[in-house]
Design an enzyme around this catalytic site. Structure first.
Site, PDB file in Angstrom:
ATOM      1  N   GLY A   7     -10.204  76.865 -62.186  1.00  0.00           N
ATOM      2  CA  GLY A   7     -10.256  76.141 -60.874  1.00  0.00           C
ATOM      3  C   GLY A   7     -10.285  76.341 -59.901  1.00  0.00           C
ATOM      4  O   GLY A   7      -9.245  76.508 -59.420  1.00  0.00           O
ATOM      5  N   GLY A   9     -10.072  74.238 -57.214  1.00  0.00           N
ATOM      6  CA  GLY A   9     -10.042  73.515 -55.957  1.00  0.00           C
ATOM      7  C   GLY A   9      -9.055  74.107 -55.091  1.00  0.00           C
ATOM      8  O   GLY A   9      -8.288  74.931 -55.208  1.00  0.00           O
ATOM      9  N   LEU A  11      -5.894  73.193 -55.557  1.00  0.00           N
ATOM     10  CA  LEU A  11      -4.611  74.066 -55.687  1.00  0.00           C
ATOM     11  C   LEU A  11      -4.634  75.625 -56.601  1.00  0.00           C
ATOM     12  O   LEU A  11      -3.167  76.118 -56.469  1.00  0.00           O
ATOM     13  CB  LEU A  11      -4.235  72.757 -57.325  1.00  0.00           C
ATOM     14  CG  LEU A  11      -2.446  73.388 -57.744  1.00  0.00           C
ATOM     15  CD1 LEU A  11      -1.938  72.946 -56.449  1.00  0.00           C
ATOM     16  CD2 LEU A  11      -2.322  71.796 -58.536  1.00  0.00           C
ATOM     17  N   GLY A  12      -6.115  75.312 -57.147  1.00  0.00           N
ATOM     18  CA  GLY A  12      -6.136  76.603 -57.577  1.00  0.00           C
ATOM     19  C   GLY A  12      -6.307  77.916 -56.734  1.00  0.00           C
ATOM     20  O   GLY A  12      -5.826  79.201 -56.533  1.00  0.00           O
ATOM     21  N   LYS A 179       4.851  60.318 -61.092  1.00  0.00           N
ATOM     22  CA  LYS A 179       4.263  60.796 -60.531  1.00  0.00           C
ATOM     23  C   LYS A 179       2.819  59.819 -60.105  1.00  0.00           C
ATOM     24  O   LYS A 179       1.947  59.546 -59.479  1.00  0.00           O
ATOM     25  CB  LYS A 179       3.410  62.145 -60.319  1.00  0.00           C
ATOM     26  CG  LYS A 179       2.752  62.587 -59.557  1.00  0.00           C
ATOM     27  CD  LYS A 179       2.712  63.873 -58.989  1.00  0.00           C
ATOM     28  CE  LYS A 179       1.296  64.166 -57.824  1.00  0.00           C
ATOM     29  NZ  LYS A 179       1.068  65.742 -58.369  1.00  0.00           N
ATOM     30  N   ASN A 183       1.032  57.113 -57.993  1.00  0.00           N
ATOM     31  CA  ASN A 183      -0.159  56.830 -57.662  1.00  0.00           C
ATOM     32  C   ASN A 183      -0.994  56.204 -57.931  1.00  0.00           C
ATOM     33  O   ASN A 183      -1.846  55.700 -57.490  1.00  0.00           O
ATOM     34  CB  ASN A 183      -0.886  58.014 -58.809  1.00  0.00           C
ATOM     35  CG  ASN A 183      -0.711  59.612 -58.290  1.00  0.00           C
ATOM     36  OD1 ASN A 183      -0.650  59.887 -56.738  1.00  0.00           O
ATOM     37  ND2 ASN A 183      -0.011  60.805 -58.681  1.00  0.00           N
ATOM     38  N   ASN A 187      -3.155  54.865 -54.586  1.00  0.00           N
ATOM     39  CA  ASN A 187      -4.865  55.454 -54.555  1.00  0.00           C
ATOM     40  C   ASN A 187      -5.397  54.220 -54.915  1.00  0.00           C
ATOM     41  O   ASN A 187      -6.202  54.995 -53.819  1.00  0.00           O
ATOM     42  CB  ASN A 187      -4.577  56.855 -55.594  1.00  0.00           C
ATOM     43  CG  ASN A 187      -4.075  58.084 -54.892  1.00  0.00           C
ATOM     44  OD1 ASN A 187      -4.727  58.465 -53.718  1.00  0.00           O
ATOM     45  ND2 ASN A 187      -3.222  58.835 -55.965  1.00  0.00           N
TER      46      ASN A 187
HETATM   47  O1  PAF Z   1      -2.429  61.605 -54.712  1.00  0.00           O
HETATM   48  C1  PAF Z   1      -1.939  61.882 -53.717  1.00  0.00           C
HETATM   49  O2  PAF Z   1      -2.517  61.972 -52.399  1.00  0.00           O
HETATM   50  C2  PAF Z   1      -0.192  61.519 -53.559  1.00  0.00           C
HETATM   51  O3  PAF Z   1      -0.215  61.880 -55.274  1.00  0.00           O
HETATM   52  C3  PAF Z   1       0.587  60.493 -53.270  1.00  0.00           C
HETATM   53  C4  PAF Z   1       1.398  60.664 -53.406  1.00  0.00           C
HETATM   54  C5  PAF Z   1      -0.838  59.068 -53.573  1.00  0.00           C
HETATM   55  C6  PAF Z   1       0.348  60.822 -52.178  1.00  0.00           C
HETATM   56  O4  PAF Z   1      -0.465  60.881 -50.767  1.00  0.00           O
END
Ligand code: PAF
Length: 296
Positions: A7, A9, A11-12, A179, A183, A187
């Protein structure tokens, strides 16, 4: 022993470019990558590094693999793994870096080798020729059933040596849910309204965040997830404060016309609410607020 990263992206790429100087790394993806990628560090330095990359569907894989790091988005994880699994030794350790809590329990149950989950606060985004490591964070590694502590410790040490500080933990399930709750509160709202995280502090968004937190708390309690030390509201508002200028990952996905991770983030909470007969109007509204945007 090679670290495989599946992957390419943000992180990868970050893992490949950080680990690369210390041990053999191969980055696998569906499309060819340039042989040299750039890593822009949080300190503003740009480093160019040669990367051993290959197409995930066809490449011969090394015989001895330290771990396969699965760094795709949640909805792509299982198909990506299936594309390399027949060519991997069956006991290959797997590290799942996905957001949410959807693929993790499934792959934990079905993969033939050890499975660790990672929860990270490293900040990174893709640029054409590489990745920008936007902010230092921390990574927690562990197995959902608390096994494989030695493996988690060894991998955490390798990550730490490469500039990605990491800790092996026995409570990764709880960390993933914490987390996920953060999110879920941030988000979907920022993605729907096209705002930066910090704008959630203002009207009309602030009461929406508070109402979501109120709905989430009993659902998480019913799932056996202890509230964080300062409470859910302090956790969520602390992250909003700390990431005020960020365009959150789901907003970035929407802006780029990519599918969002709404199923991985909101799906487990909705399922838990239904299982325990708890109110989930806000979660449903957050989910459907993203209707019409690209989905997996
Ligand atoms: O998804 C994200 O961008 C992050 O986990 C968070 C904590 C919402 C900060 O932008």
């Amino acid at each position: 022993m090679t670290q495989l990263i599946l992957g390419p992206g943000a992180l990868g790429r970050l893992l490949a470019l950080r680990l690369g100087p210390y041990e053999p790394v191969r980055l696998l993806g569906r499309r060819p990558l340039p042989a040299r990628l750039a890593l822009t560090t949080p300190e503003g330095e740009t480093l160019y590094r040669e990367i051993d990359s290959a197409l995930s569907g066809e490449a011969a894989l090394p015989e001895t693999v330290t771990a396969l790091h699965l760094t795709t988005k949640s909805m792509a994880a299982e198909a990506a793994l299936a594309s390399v699994a027949p060519r991997l030794p069956p006991r290959t350790p797997l590290v799942l870096w996905q957001n949410g809590y959807e693929v993790q329990p499934r792959l934990h149950a079905s993969w033939t080798g050890p499975v660790l989950c990672a929860s990270t606060s490293e900040g990174a985004y893709v640029v054409e020729n590489g990745v920008v490591h936007a902010g230092h964070g921390h990574t927690w590694l562990g197995s959902l059933d608390g096994r494989h502590a030695d493996l988690a410790t060894a991998l955490a040490e390798r990550l730490g040596r490469a500039g990605l500080p990491a800790t092996a933990v026995g409570d990764i399930r709880q960390r993933l849910w914490h987390k996920l709750a953060v999110n879920a509160a941030i988000n979907p709202l920022v993605a729907r309204f096209g705002i930066r995280n910090g704008q959630l502090r203002d009207r009309p968004f602030r009461p929406m965040v508070d109402a979501m937190i109120e709905e989430l708390a009993p659902i998480l309690a019913a799932e056996g997830i202890p509230a964080p030390e300062p409470g859910w509201a302090a956790l969520v508002w602390g992250v909003i404060e700390g990431t005020a200028t960020n365009r959150a990952s789901m907003l970035q996905d929407v802006s780029a016309g990519r599918p969002t991770e709404r199923d991985a983030i909101l799906g487990p909470l909705l399922a838990a609410a239904r299982r325990h007969g708890l109110a989930h109007d806000r979660l449903l509204a957050a989910y459907h607020g993203l209707d019409g945007l690209p989905q997996a």
